[in-house]
Design a protein around this motif. Structure first.
Motif, mmCIF file in Angstrom:
data_model
loop_
_atom_site.group_PDB
_atom_site.id
_atom_site.type_symbol
_atom_site.label_atom_id
_atom_site.label_comp_id
_atom_site.label_asym_id
_atom_site.label_seq_id
_atom_site.Cartn_x
_atom_site.Cartn_y
_atom_site.Cartn_z
ATOM 1 N N ALA A 162 0.830 -1.205 0.000
ATOM 2 C CA ALA A 162 0.000 0.000 0.000
ATOM 3 C C ALA A 162 0.863 1.253 0.000
ATOM 4 C CB ALA A 162 -0.934 -0.014 1.216
ATOM 5 N N ASP A 163 1.899 1.269 0.819
ATOM 6 C CA ASP A 163 2.810 2.423 0.841
ATOM 7 C C ASP A 163 3.455 2.632 -0.530
ATOM 8 O OD1 ASP A 163 2.292 2.868 3.509
ATOM 9 O OD2 ASP A 163 4.107 1.886 4.240
ATOM 10 N N GLN A 164 3.869 1.538 -1.143
ATOM 11 C CA GLN A 164 4.535 1.637 -2.441
ATOM 12 C C GLN A 164 3.578 2.114 -3.525
ATOM 13 O OE1 GLN A 164 6.138 -2.333 -2.659
ATOM 14 N NE2 GLN A 164 8.120 -1.700 -1.860
ATOM 15 N N TYR A 165 2.323 1.701 -3.430
ATOM 16 C CA TYR A 165 1.341 2.150 -4.419
ATOM 17 C C TYR A 165 1.150 3.662 -4.334
ATOM 18 C CZ TYR A 165 -3.083 2.478 -6.970
ATOM 19 O OH TYR A 165 -4.069 2.809 -7.864
ATOM 20 N N VAL A 166 1.029 4.184 -3.129
ATOM 21 C CA VAL A 166 0.873 5.629 -2.954
ATOM 22 C C VAL A 166 2.101 6.362 -3.472
ATOM 23 C CG1 VAL A 166 0.655 7.478 -1.239
ATOM 24 C CG2 VAL A 166 -0.757 5.414 -1.045
ATOM 25 N N GLN A 167 3.292 5.846 -3.153
ATOM 26 C CA GLN A 167 4.518 6.489 -3.625
ATOM 27 C C GLN A 167 4.614 6.443 -5.145
ATOM 28 O OE1 GLN A 167 6.815 8.313 -2.164
ATOM 29 N NE2 GLN A 167 7.803 8.556 -4.173
#
Length: 458
Positions: free
Chosen positions: A419-424
């Protein structure tokens, strides 16, 4: 008891087949739970739900078969499946624990499709002015839009009964059975051949599986155990995504799907990505206020073998999306029958990952009724039909996100990292849309090797 037999839709028939394969499965239970604060009138609530049942045929239906051919049976009358439990005699800790136990049992209790109605209600009294209301309904008679229709109508009728001013809801111009019959008529003509031809071309040579890097080996047979991770999309990023989509002549759905395709490519090392996405199939006004299982699934294919720029990928996703929606008339079940992909007990055919950007009017988290506030609670299911399912919800001037994941395959820490990587990734897309997809940044706090590699060989 008087009844009327009508055909299932093709999409309903797929769920019937899955139920025959796993008759004790709760995986197609749709669940909605709310907290009711205030002076609840239980009799008005009963009357409101009975009114909606009388109005909506699918809430009085069951599924049977004759010689292996399924049909849905619409019953003239069915008792309201509302169970009331009073926990006020327990101390607060015991009260909450018992409420949790009741909810968990109801959520995971399967339906017998031959026994109407195919929904049930649980009203739990926690205090004089505090109740929990739980709705569990089988997907074969209901989709997400239908849930909202039900609660809107229940709210309108409840308000009328409390005020002793009965409400006349607008008459329905159709019922779901008519949609099911029309769908079958359309698929019996030449339109079906054109649809099959398109999807055969579109999916020719596509990989049968998406081999995501997982925390554990895939079990031989899926258990469908799962969990959910809710995560925020910053408001500033949401505004940038809308502006970037507008300039790219794409929808927010297309931009966010293309970003998800990149994330999946980087998380698998594969460059030909298949993702499922639902379609509502309510393209006629008379279907809007009807309870039924209208929804179906499209397969969206993205090709990244040549390491395109994100802008190039988005152009491809836009074309694929527009063509897919034009050719959405072939139900997913018919697609599987025509293209005969390899069937395996450990995964879904064609795709193992789902992407959803909700395009239905959002239910407000709080609903005011006479003397009562209903607050919608988070989904309490612990299941996941897919390896991953990304839900984006656009409402209230913000973009909200939820990543559902199979706990057979992934730890919670991995879901949080994805999820963090998707936002980034989305942030980097807005800043550098002309970067190659292999160069887009997935950097996020706590990222780990294995999910942060560039596309190999691109």
């Amino acid at each position: 008891m008087a009844s009327n037999r009508v055909p299932l839709s093709v999409t309903q028939e797929q769920l019937w087949i899955l139920d025959r394969l796993a008759p004790d499965s709760p995986f197609y239970n749709t669940v909605v739970m709310g907290r009711l604060d205030g002076a609840l009138d239980p009799e008005a609530l009963n009357a409101a739900f009975r009114g909606v049942m009388a109005r909506q045929e699918m809430l009085r239906s069951s599924v049977g078969d004759s010689g292996g051919e399924p049909f849905q049976e619409i019953h003239a009358e069915v008792g309201l499946p509302l169970e009331r439990t009073d926990l006020t005699d327990l101390d607060p800790d015991e009260r909450q624990a018992e409420a949790d136990r009741i909810v968990d049992a109801e959520v995971h209790r399967p339906f017998d499709l031959t026994s109407p109605p195919l929904f049930r209600l649980q009203l739990i009294r926690l205090a004089d002015q505090e109740h929990l209301l739980l709705l569990v309904v089988h997907h074969i008679v209901c989709d997400g839009w239908s849930v909202q229709v039900m609660f809107q109508e229940v709210g309108d009728l409840y308000s009328g009964f409390v005020a002793e001013q009965p409400v006349e809801l607008p008459p329905l111009r159709a019922q779901f059975a008519q949609y099911a019959q029309e769908q079958r008529r359309q698929l019996a003509g030449p339109r079906r051949d054109a649809l099959v031809s398109y999807w055969k071309r579109q999916l020719a040579g596509a990989p049968g599986t998406l081999e995501l890097r997982t925390d554990r080996p895939r079990p031989a047979e899926a258990s469908y155990r799962g969990d959910r991770h809710l995560f925020p999309v910053p408001d500033e990023l949401y505004e940038k995504l809308k502006e970037f989509s507008r300039k790219s002549r794409a929808s927010l759905f297309m931009t966010c799907l293309a970003g998800f395709d990149v994330l999946l490519a980087r998380a698998s090392g594969q460059y030909d990505i298949l993702v499922g996405t639902p379609v509502g199939n309510r393209d006629r006004a008379e279907w809007g206020p009807v309870v039924g299982y209208f929804a179906d699934t499209l397969v969206m294919r993205a090709r990244l073998e040549d390491d395109p720029t994100f802008q190039e990928l988005l152009n491809r996703v836009r074309t694929t999306t527009l063509q897919g929606f034009v050719h959405r008339g072939l139900p997913f079940r018919s697609l599987v029958e025509e293209l005969t992909p390899e069937r395996r007990p450990d995964r879904n055919p064609f795709f193992q990952v789902m992407f959803i950007l909700q395009n239905i009017p959002p239910r407000p988290r709080q609903t005011e009724l006479p003397g009562l506030t209903m607050t919608r609670l988070d989904d309490v299911r612990k299941t996941s039909i897919f390896d991953l399912r990304l839900d984006l919800f656009e409402f209230g001037g913000a973009l909200h996100a939820q990543l559902e994941y199979s706990t057979d395959l992934f730890d919670r820490s991995t879901a949080e990292r994805l999820a963090d990587q998707y936002v980034q990734l989305l942030a980097d897309v807005c800043a550098h849309p002309d970067r190659r997809v292999s160069a887009l940044s997935l950097a996020a706090a706590g990222s780990a090797a294995g999910f942060n590699d560039d596309l190999e060989g691109a």
